[in-house]
Design a protein around this motif. Structure first.
Motif, PDB file in Angstrom:
ATOM      1  N   PHE A 109      45.482  39.530  46.040  1.00  0.00           N
ATOM      2  CA  PHE A 109      45.335  39.876  44.619  1.00  0.00           C
ATOM      3  C   PHE A 109      45.545  38.643  43.746  1.00  0.00           C
ATOM      4  CE2 PHE A 109      46.645  41.655  40.532  1.00  0.00           C
ATOM      5  CZ  PHE A 109      45.796  42.745  40.379  1.00  0.00           C
ATOM      6  N   ILE A 110      46.576  37.858  44.054  1.00  0.00           N
ATOM      7  CA  ILE A 110      46.851  36.632  43.306  1.00  0.00           C
ATOM      8  C   ILE A 110      45.720  35.633  43.473  1.00  0.00           C
ATOM      9  CG2 ILE A 110      48.359  34.600  43.207  1.00  0.00           C
ATOM     10  CD1 ILE A 110      50.701  36.489  43.905  1.00  0.00           C
ATOM     11  N   SER A 116      38.776  34.557  39.771  1.00  0.00           N
ATOM     12  CA  SER A 116      37.941  35.408  38.932  1.00  0.00           C
ATOM     13  C   SER A 116      37.847  34.844  37.521  1.00  0.00           C
ATOM     14  CB  SER A 116      38.530  36.824  38.865  1.00  0.00           C
ATOM     15  OG  SER A 116      37.848  37.608  37.904  1.00  0.00           O
ATOM     16  N   ARG A 117      36.744  35.114  36.863  1.00  0.00           N
ATOM     17  CA  ARG A 117      36.562  34.675  35.474  1.00  0.00           C
ATOM     18  C   ARG A 117      36.897  35.781  34.476  1.00  0.00           C
ATOM     19  NH1 ARG A 117      30.615  32.120  36.777  1.00  0.00           N
ATOM     20  NH2 ARG A 117      31.343  30.412  38.096  1.00  0.00           N
ATOM     21  N   GLY A 118      37.163  36.993  34.976  1.00  0.00           N
ATOM     22  CA  GLY A 118      37.383  38.080  34.036  1.00  0.00           C
ATOM     23  C   GLY A 118      38.454  39.091  34.410  1.00  0.00           C
ATOM     24  N   TRP A 119      38.273  39.774  35.535  1.00  0.00           N
ATOM     25  CA  TRP A 119      39.163  40.872  35.893  1.00  0.00           C
ATOM     26  C   TRP A 119      39.487  40.868  37.384  1.00  0.00           C
ATOM     27  CZ3 TRP A 119      41.033  43.806  31.999  1.00  0.00           C
ATOM     28  CH2 TRP A 119      40.332  43.795  30.785  1.00  0.00           C
ATOM     29  N   VAL A 120      40.666  41.408  37.705  1.00  0.00           N
ATOM     30  CA  VAL A 120      41.016  41.708  39.090  1.00  0.00           C
ATOM     31  C   VAL A 120      41.455  43.163  39.122  1.00  0.00           C
ATOM     32  CG1 VAL A 120      42.386  41.098  41.102  1.00  0.00           C
ATOM     33  CG2 VAL A 120      41.798  39.346  39.436  1.00  0.00           C
ATOM     34  N   TYR A 155      40.816  36.850  31.784  1.00  0.00           N
ATOM     35  CA  TYR A 155      40.118  36.025  30.795  1.00  0.00           C
ATOM     36  C   TYR A 155      41.156  35.149  30.094  1.00  0.00           C
ATOM     37  CZ  TYR A 155      35.610  38.489  30.875  1.00  0.00           C
ATOM     38  OH  TYR A 155      34.380  38.998  31.225  1.00  0.00           O
ATOM     39  N   GLU A 156      40.756  33.956  29.684  1.00  0.00           N
ATOM     40  CA  GLU A 156      41.713  33.034  29.061  1.00  0.00           C
ATOM     41  C   GLU A 156      42.376  33.611  27.826  1.00  0.00           C
ATOM     42  OE1 GLU A 156      39.851  29.277  28.404  1.00  0.00           O
ATOM     43  OE2 GLU A 156      39.890  28.713  30.507  1.00  0.00           O
ATOM     44  N   HIS A 157      41.659  34.480  27.097  1.00  0.00           N
ATOM     45  CA  HIS A 157      42.255  35.042  25.883  1.00  0.00           C
ATOM     46  C   HIS A 157      43.501  35.869  26.181  1.00  0.00           C
ATOM     47  CE1 HIS A 157      39.514  38.594  26.838  1.00  0.00           C
ATOM     48  NE2 HIS A 157      40.691  39.175  26.719  1.00  0.00           N
ATOM     49  N   ARG A 166      47.468  29.778  34.154  1.00  0.00           N
ATOM     50  CA  ARG A 166      47.053  31.100  34.644  1.00  0.00           C
ATOM     51  C   ARG A 166      48.003  31.584  35.735  1.00  0.00           C
ATOM     52  NH1 ARG A 166      41.125  33.062  36.751  1.00  0.00           N
ATOM     53  NH2 ARG A 166      40.577  32.346  34.671  1.00  0.00           N
ATOM     54  N   ASN A 167      48.417  30.683  36.618  1.00  0.00           N
ATOM     55  CA  ASN A 167      49.314  31.068  37.698  1.00  0.00           C
ATOM     56  C   ASN A 167      50.613  31.646  37.152  1.00  0.00           C
ATOM     57  OD1 ASN A 167      50.020  31.102  40.619  1.00  0.00           O
ATOM     58  ND2 ASN A 167      51.590  29.667  39.954  1.00  0.00           N
ATOM     59  N   ALA A 168      51.168  31.025  36.119  1.00  0.00           N
ATOM     60  CA  ALA A 168      52.417  31.536  35.514  1.00  0.00           C
ATOM     61  C   ALA A 168      52.199  32.937  34.962  1.00  0.00           C
ATOM     62  CB  ALA A 168      52.883  30.593  34.412  1.00  0.00           C
ATOM     63  N   TYR A 169      51.043  33.144  34.349  1.00  0.00           N
ATOM     64  CA  TYR A 169      50.691  34.454  33.786  1.00  0.00           C
ATOM     65  C   TYR A 169      50.590  35.510  34.886  1.00  0.00           C
ATOM     66  CZ  TYR A 169      47.247  37.915  32.060  1.00  0.00           C
ATOM     67  OH  TYR A 169      46.557  39.055  31.739  1.00  0.00           O
TER      68      TYR A 169
END
Length: 201
Positions: A109-110, A116-120, A155-157, A166-169
């Motif tokens: 999942f990670i 991915s550019r949008g959703w998982v 998504y970056e937003h 992104r990894n921290a998020y």
């Protein structure tokens, strides 16, 4: 306070962060969705053409806006402000059956969240009764007969104004999953799957 501690204290799924996210994306897409639906009622079906026609264009963007609204709803519902819940024994058992272990599911999942550019999406496949991880680069992509169980917006937003990477998020998201919502979705998916199996006999 050092820089790492400052980043740690500011990186969370606060109500303010989620409200801002909602306002800029699903709320705006919902308004556009209603506009598209109004235009679809008046679209000229006699001009239908696979290369281009107003009906095709409107329907394509209808799917984009509709899935944005739906996926964001799943996402907001499965994020908690506090670390308060745990996956149910049923969910743990199914993750182990479908992925080998909870750790293997989380690892995949990670990894999907990083590419991915949008959703998982952790989804329940209604044709096979199994859990699988999926990813989508935009709102228009998806798999038929799959019910979302756990949804993550990458998504970056969704993270760039609060989280340093992104990894921290993604790591923080997994700490703040509202598992009671995920557990309920799994129970509903299992019940529907059982009805489908019975209806097919």
């Amino acid at each position: 306070m050092d820089r790492d501690k400052q980043q740690e204290s500011s990186c969370s799924f606060s109500r303010e962060m989620m409200e801002e996210h909602d306002k800029l994306y699903p709320a705006a897409h919902y308004r556009k969705l209603k506009e598209i639906e109004a235009r679809l009622l008046k679209a000229d079906t006699a001009m239908a053409n696979p290369t281009y026609c107003p009906l095709r264009s409107l329907k394509k963007e209808h799917t984009y806006a509709l899935n944005s609204v739906k996926l964001h709803a799943y996402f907001f519902e499965n994020v908690a402000e506090k670390q308060v819940s745990q996956p149910s024994p049923e969910l743990i058992s199914m993750l182990e059956r479908c992925f080998g272990s909870v750790q293997e599911w989380e690892k995949q999942f990670i990894a999907l969240a990083m590419c991915s550019r949008g959703w998982v999406v952790l989804g329940f496949d209604l044709t096979e009764g199994v859990l699988r991880n999926y990813f989508s680069d935009n709102h228009s992509e998806g798999v038929w007969s799959v019910l979302p169980i756990l949804v993550l917006d990458v998504y970056e937003h969704a993270y760039c104004t609060v989280f340093p990477t992104r990894n921290a998020y993604v790591q923080e998201f997994l700490k703040f999953v509202r598992w009671e919502s995920v557990n309920k979705r799994l129970n509903a998916a299992n019940e529907l799957y059982e009805k489908i199996i019975k209806a097919g006999k």
